[in-house]
Structures are given as structure tokens and as C-alpha cells.
Design an enzyme around this catalytic site. Structure first.
Site, short mmCIF file in Angstrom:
data_model
loop_
_atom_site.label_atom_id
_atom_site.label_comp_id
_atom_site.label_asym_id
_atom_site.label_seq_id
_atom_site.Cartn_x
_atom_site.Cartn_y
_atom_site.Cartn_z
NE ARG A 240 15.71 -22.87 -24.10
CZ ARG A 240 14.74 -23.29 -23.62
NH1 ARG A 240 14.37 -24.63 -23.84
NH2 ARG A 240 13.76 -22.58 -23.11
CG HIS A 288 11.86 -26.86 -28.49
ND1 HIS A 288 12.75 -25.80 -28.43
CD2 HIS A 288 11.24 -27.07 -27.19
CE1 HIS A 288 12.69 -25.31 -27.31
NE2 HIS A 288 12.07 -25.95 -26.44
C1 GLV Z 1 10.86 -25.23 -23.28
O1 GLV Z 1 11.50 -25.17 -23.91
C2 GLV Z 1 10.71 -24.29 -21.90
O2 GLV Z 1 11.66 -23.69 -21.61
O3 GLV Z 1 9.83 -24.70 -21.11
#
Ligand code: GLV
Length: 325
Positions: A240, A288
Site C-alpha cells: 500500500r 495499482h
Molecule cells: C489490491 O490492492 C488488493 O488489496 O487486493
């Protein structure tokens, strides 16, 4: 009829999609529509908010849950639940479930392995040479075999294990940092305990972060950690954005302490257009998308979780809200 069907068609359990920036009905609507016994609405179409028993979510708005007093279950469409657990309107007694998807883990493993090879082979130099039409074979003299390049993985859950398997298959020795003791796969050295992250980072020529975001892991990728890593190490950041102190990474890249970084997650997403990461010569930015959950995995988990809640049981996909994953 799906094997995981909840109940007969007439007994419909109602839910709502809650998300600030993805079109969840567009992504998951077809898969969920195949599930008899469930009906999901966009918030604007909910006929009676007091009949809503569950929500399918990704980054819900801070007040997203306020309108639904009878909500019992919140299913996240992904593996990470940090964005939901920190939501101020999440009712305390609600069950939160996440997706455990082997395919999502396999996609993540391929992505991580690709970046390991990218950094090991210094692919950025080849791209630069190609743009300059330079045939440069100097790497052949300096290339270290995979057996001499240590890959560290922070986090050894479903994703971390899949990454470790893929990377060991390429011949790299792998060190993993985990909270708990336990077995690890062949070729994987498991380091647990309070200092495991530092111990793994200190011996990682390439360090992959796939930790969940919790209070304990917030800002864990920082100047102190980079200072312990081998000179010129590469960072692959798949956890993250809040794991990384961004200015510390830029400083470490400037000093050469960190040689290069692959970043898929950011403190602010979308990454603002004027952010220095976009144009840094030693950073690869991806939006992401290191992995994705399949609509089928999401809808199957949702049905199993709703069914468990209705039966008064804890769903298999429930997270432990006290430790954050
Ligand atoms: C993606 O960011 C997830 O948490 O699977």
C-alpha cells in the site's frame, strides 16, 4: 444454478455496492447476477435502505455505511481491507470479508517475478541503449547469476507465498519476513519476530513489499530501512502507498543507496500528474494494477460469506479486525 446459491429465488438478500471511484456494478454485476438469492443495488437505486444486509465495497466514502442500519457483512473486492477497516462509518459489529483468490496471487507472482528479472538484468539500461541505437554488451561481464542475488519478501500470506514460489523457481534465494513461525517452501528462508522486516531488508538485493497495511506497517519503508539495505538494492512496492515514505525513497535513489524502484501503489491514487515519481529515471510506475481479483472469485466469496452470516457462522473469508488483515 450455482452450487453456492444462497436460498430459493423468492428469498432474496439485498446488498449495496459502495465505492468512491470504481464502477463496481460494471466490474462485478454480471458475476453477482448469476447468483440466485442475492440482489445488489447502486446506492441511488436502493428501494429500502433498512433491507440492506451486506455491501460489496472498494474504498467506500467516509459516511458510506451510515444509510444502512441493518448491514451485517462488508465484502471487499480485493485482498487488502485497510481502506474499509479505517472507515469511520463502518459499524463495529459488522463482519468484514476479503477475497482469497489463487489466481489473483498467481497474477501478482508473475508481476513481481517480472520486476525481479527487470532489476536483476537492469532492463532499463537496455531500453535506454535501444533508444540511442547503442549495441552495448558490457552487462555480460557484470551479470551475477540468480543464485547470488538475494530477494527479500515482506509478507508471507497467500500473495507472498505465490511470489516466493515464482522467484525461487527462477533460481533466486528468497528470504521472507513474517509475523509468525511456521514452515516455508524449499529455497525460502523464513524470518519471523519483531525485527524480521529489518533482517530481511538488510540482506535483500531486491526487496518486495506485499505486507498488509496496519498501524505496525505504516511508513515501514523509510530511510532507516533503506540505510540497512545493500548499496544499490532495488525496491518492488506492491503493498500500500502508506507503507512508503516517499521523500525517503527519493533521497535514497539520489544517494544511490537504492538503485531502482518499481512502484504499483501510492499514498495518493491516482498518482498526481506533477508527482516526481512519474519522471524519475530509476522508477517504474504502474497504476495499482499489479494484480486483479476475478469477478467469479469475488461473487463466490460474497455468496459463501452471506450464507455463513445468515447461518450465524463466521465466514471463512472474514478478517481479524483486531490485527487488520
Ligand atoms: C489490491 O490492492 C488488493 O488489496 O487486493
Amino acid at each position: 444454478m450455482s452450487q453456492t446459491a444462497l436460498k430459493p429465488q423468492e428469498d432474496v438478500i439485498e446488498g449495496v455496492y459502495l465505492c468512491t471511484h470504481l464502477d463496481l456494478p460494471d466490474l462485478f454485476g454480471d458475476a453477482v447476477a448469476d447468483q440466485p438469492g442475492l440482489r445488489l443495488y447502486r446506492p441511488k437505486d436502493v428501494p429500502d435502505p433498512t433491507r440492506i444486509r451486506f455491501a460489496l465495497v472498494w474504498r467506500p466514502a467516509p459516511d458510506a455505511f451510515d444509510a444502512y442500519p441493518k448491514i451485517e457483512l462488508v465484502q471487499v473486492i480485493a485482498a487488502g481491507v485497510d481502506g474499509v477497516l479505517r472507515n469511520p462509518s463502518l459499524p463495529e459489529d459488522v463482519t468484514v470479508t476479503r477475497v482469497h483468490d489463487d489466481e489473483q496471487a498467481a497474477i501478482m507472482a508473475g508481476f513481481a517475478a517480472w520486476h525481479v528479472v527487470w532489476h536483476h538484468r537492469h532492463m532499463g539500461n537496455y531500453l535506454k541503449a535501444q533508444r540511442e541505437t547503442v549495441w552495448d554488451r558490457t552487462t555480460i561481464k557484470t551479470l551475477r547469476p540468480p543464485s547470488q542475488v538475494r530477494v527479500g519478501i515482506l509478507g508471507y500470506g497467500l500473495m507472498g507465498q505465490a511470489i516466493a514460489k515464482a522467484v525461487t523457481a527462477l533460481g533466486f534465494p528468497v528470504f521472507v519476513a513474517t509475523r509468525s513461525d511456521g514452515d516455508s517452501a524449499p529455497g525460502v528462508s523464513r524470518i519471523s519476530g519483531a525485527d524480521s522486516v529489518q533482517e530481511v531488508a538488510a540482506q535483500s538485493d531486491i526487496l518486495i513489499n506485499i505486507l498488509p497495511l496496519t498501524e505496525a506497517t505504516h511508513n515501514i519503508l523509510n530511510a532507516d530501512l533503506f540505510a540497512q539495505m545493500p548499496e544499490g538494492a532495488a525496491l518492488i512496492q506492491l503493498g500500500r502507498g502508506q507503507h512508503l515514505v516517499e521523500d525517503d525513497l527519493l533521497a535514497a535513489l539520489d544517494s544511490g543507496r537504492i538503485g531502482a524502484a518499481s512502484l504499483d501503489v501510492f499514498r495518493e491514487e491516482p498518482l498526481p500528474p506533477d508527482h516526481p515519481f512519474w519522471t524519475h529515471p530509476n522508477i517504474i510506475v504502474t497504476p495499482h494494477e499489479a494484480s486483479v481479483t476475478s469477478p467469479k472469485a469475488v461473487s463466490d466469496t460474497l455468496v459463501q460469506s452471506v450464507r455463513a452470516c445468515i447461518a450465524g457462522q463466521r465466514p471463512a473469508a472474514a478478517v481479524d479486525k483486531s490485527n487488520g488483515y
